[in-house]
Design a protein around this motif. Structure first.
Motif, mmCIF file in Angstrom:
data_model
loop_
_atom_site.group_PDB
_atom_site.id
_atom_site.type_symbol
_atom_site.label_atom_id
_atom_site.label_comp_id
_atom_site.label_asym_id
_atom_site.label_seq_id
_atom_site.Cartn_x
_atom_site.Cartn_y
_atom_site.Cartn_z
ATOM 1 N N UNK A 54 48.387 55.042 -84.496
ATOM 2 C CA UNK A 54 48.171 55.689 -83.204
ATOM 3 C C UNK A 54 46.738 56.027 -82.869
ATOM 4 N N UNK A 55 45.805 55.848 -83.812
ATOM 5 C CA UNK A 55 44.430 56.297 -83.583
ATOM 6 C C UNK A 55 43.514 55.220 -83.024
ATOM 7 N N UNK A 56 43.965 53.984 -83.004
ATOM 8 C CA UNK A 56 43.136 52.872 -82.538
ATOM 9 C C UNK A 56 43.830 52.175 -81.375
ATOM 10 N N UNK A 57 43.032 51.736 -80.387
ATOM 11 C CA UNK A 57 43.607 51.028 -79.251
ATOM 12 C C UNK A 57 42.785 49.789 -78.931
ATOM 13 N N UNK A 58 43.504 48.761 -78.524
ATOM 14 C CA UNK A 58 42.889 47.568 -77.963
ATOM 15 C C UNK A 58 42.721 47.795 -76.475
ATOM 16 N N UNK A 59 41.503 47.625 -75.975
ATOM 17 C CA UNK A 59 41.204 47.917 -74.583
ATOM 18 C C UNK A 59 40.509 46.713 -73.951
ATOM 19 N N UNK A 60 40.692 46.575 -72.651
ATOM 20 C CA UNK A 60 40.048 45.483 -71.921
ATOM 21 C C UNK A 60 38.651 45.899 -71.506
ATOM 22 N N UNK A 66 38.314 44.672 -76.872
ATOM 23 C CA UNK A 66 37.622 45.392 -77.928
ATOM 24 C C UNK A 66 38.542 46.498 -78.417
ATOM 25 N N UNK A 67 38.212 47.107 -79.535
ATOM 26 C CA UNK A 67 39.012 48.189 -80.100
ATOM 27 C C UNK A 67 38.109 49.342 -80.483
ATOM 28 N N UNK A 68 38.647 50.542 -80.369
ATOM 29 C CA UNK A 68 37.936 51.736 -80.809
ATOM 30 C C UNK A 68 38.939 52.674 -81.475
ATOM 31 N N UNK A 69 38.486 53.355 -82.502
ATOM 32 C CA UNK A 69 39.316 54.302 -83.236
ATOM 33 C C UNK A 69 38.845 55.720 -82.952
ATOM 34 N N UNK A 70 39.775 56.572 -82.548
ATOM 35 C CA UNK A 70 39.483 57.995 -82.326
ATOM 36 C C UNK A 70 40.392 58.803 -83.245
ATOM 37 N N UNK A 71 40.093 58.749 -84.541
ATOM 38 C CA UNK A 71 40.968 59.396 -85.519
ATOM 39 C C UNK A 71 40.478 60.769 -85.943
ATOM 40 N N UNK A 112 28.902 52.267 -81.150
ATOM 41 C CA UNK A 112 28.326 52.294 -82.502
ATOM 42 C C UNK A 112 27.085 53.168 -82.582
ATOM 43 N N UNK A 113 26.306 53.190 -81.523
ATOM 44 C CA UNK A 113 25.143 54.084 -81.503
ATOM 45 C C UNK A 113 25.569 55.537 -81.647
ATOM 46 N N UNK A 114 26.761 55.850 -81.171
ATOM 47 C CA UNK A 114 27.287 57.213 -81.259
ATOM 48 C C UNK A 114 28.123 57.438 -82.514
ATOM 49 N N UNK A 115 28.166 56.448 -83.402
ATOM 50 C CA UNK A 115 28.874 56.605 -84.660
ATOM 51 C C UNK A 115 30.367 56.384 -84.598
ATOM 52 N N UNK A 116 30.857 55.748 -83.525
ATOM 53 C CA UNK A 116 32.288 55.512 -83.385
ATOM 54 C C UNK A 116 32.685 54.186 -84.040
ATOM 55 N N UNK A 117 33.868 54.109 -84.626
ATOM 56 C CA UNK A 117 34.363 52.849 -85.157
ATOM 57 C C UNK A 117 34.848 51.974 -84.010
#
Length: 370
Positions: A54-60, A66-71, A112-117
């Protein structure tokens, strides 16, 4: 009942990996269990473009996916800065609307500059483990009776350590009291599955004499932090006194080249980076549960066993995104349900429960904290 579908070709390749590991060690793990065990234990199932956890999403984005994780709490707190807003009510809606106006390379670069996966779909090429000479080798050895210092966290590295323990190694799980393995504070069944049977060593990374002695005594070292983190404390592979035949395994999200060495990754976004998704490039969905983690753990255990068989004396670097990419080039016509519940036979030790025993073991090998 939990369902966790992965391409059959992915499971077939994983079977070849565990089969070779079995030939070398006599331990024959079930790859379906390793891939689907967490989902079965925790009742996780991917929901299309929402990961199993539930912490990662595929987004357009404007030009692709692309995908980003907000865990982590810090990840969610970073969203206003990511989307250039004073505040946001719904982090996922804000990210989705922001990304739709930009190209994938732009959104991943800012994240990535902000440290996000974060990762663009299929941005990482397949690559085998990078292997470098690292001190003197020895005669070929099995894992039985060897000492493994496991500094890794979460899933890929701990799974590698767990498989080495099953093969007869004494595995010491190293954690900081200030920053223990994040999985320790998560669901207990998963943490036990990964870490039962390991000795627990509490280390002070600001006063690391005891840890330095452990690393010097170890036949195998597993680490999964960004490379600079250990080097800053004088605990990198070139900082530790050499030991003949040592294998130093470094697991990263995206490798060690340039800025990639600083990119944060978790199993789901690393899988997206490697292009290991279900569906196709126009309609991708998540494949498995953080699948880059267990695949990397299996591949890493095999790489260590093969290195020891040939005499060791090697530094092995393995990128989760690159591992995922090697599995992404598959025949996608068949799918297999991998939701197999592991048989957990023990509990992981409490943090620091085995410090005295580990210090004694290190002294028996001729090392001691200065």
């Amino acid at each position: 009942m939990t369902s966790l579908v992965v391409p059959t070709a992915v499971l077939d390749r994983a079977r070849r990996v565990t089969g070779t590991f079995a030939t070398l060690t006599g331990v024959d793990p079930d790859p379906a269990e390793l891939i689907g065990g967490r989902a079965a234990l925790l009742g996780h199932t991917p929901k299309g473009r929402v990961s199993a956890g539930g912490a990662t999403r595929l987004l357009a984005s404007r030009d692709g996916w692309w995908a980003v994780t907000l865990s982590r709490t810090d990840d969610i707190d970073t969203v206003p800065a990511l989307v250039a807003a004073d505040q946001v009510d719904d982090p996922w809606a804000a990210v989705q609307q922001w990304a739709a106006r930009l190209d994938a390379v732009e959104v991943t670069e800012r994240a990535r500059l902000l440290g996000l996966p974060a990762a663009a779909l299929a941005e990482a090429p397949p690559e085998p483990p990078r292997v470098f000479p690292f001190g003197a080798g020895t005669a070929g050895r099995s894992l039985d009776g060897l000492l493994v210092a496991d500094l890794s966290a979460m899933w890929a590295g701990p799974l590698c350590g767990q498989l080495l323990a099953r093969a007869g190694a004494t595995v010491v799980k190293v954690e900081s009291a200030a920053r223990p393995d994040g999985a320790r504070n998560g669901p207990r069944p998963f943490f036990d599955w990964m870490n039962a049977g390991k000795l627990s060593y509490r280390a002070d990374f600001d006063k690391p004499d005891g840890l330095r002695a452990l690393l010097a005594a170890a036949d195998v070292v597993i680490e999964s932090s960004r490379p600079a983190a250990l080097a800053r404390r004088g605990l990198g592979p070139t900082d530790i006194p050499p030991r003949d035949g040592r294998v130093w395994l470094r697991i990263t999200g995206h490798g060690t080249d340039g800025e990639r060495a600083h990119w944060v990754a978790f199993g789901d976004d690393a899988a997206v980076a490697g292009g290991l998704v279900c569906g196709d490039d126009g309609d991708p969905t998540f494949c498995g549960d953080a699948i880059a983690d267990p695949l990397t753990g299996m591949e890493a255990a095999l790489a260590v066993a093969q290195s020891l068989r040939s005499g060791g004396g090697e530094l092995i670097e393995m990128s989760m995104a690159a591992v995922a990419a090697t599995y992404a080039d598959h025949d996608s016509t068949g799918e297999t349900d991998c939701a197999t519940t592991p048989d957990i036979t023990g509990q992981a030790a409490a943090l620091g429960a085995d410090n005295d025993a580990v210090d004694d073991l290190v002294r028996q090998r001729g090392y001691a904290a200065c």
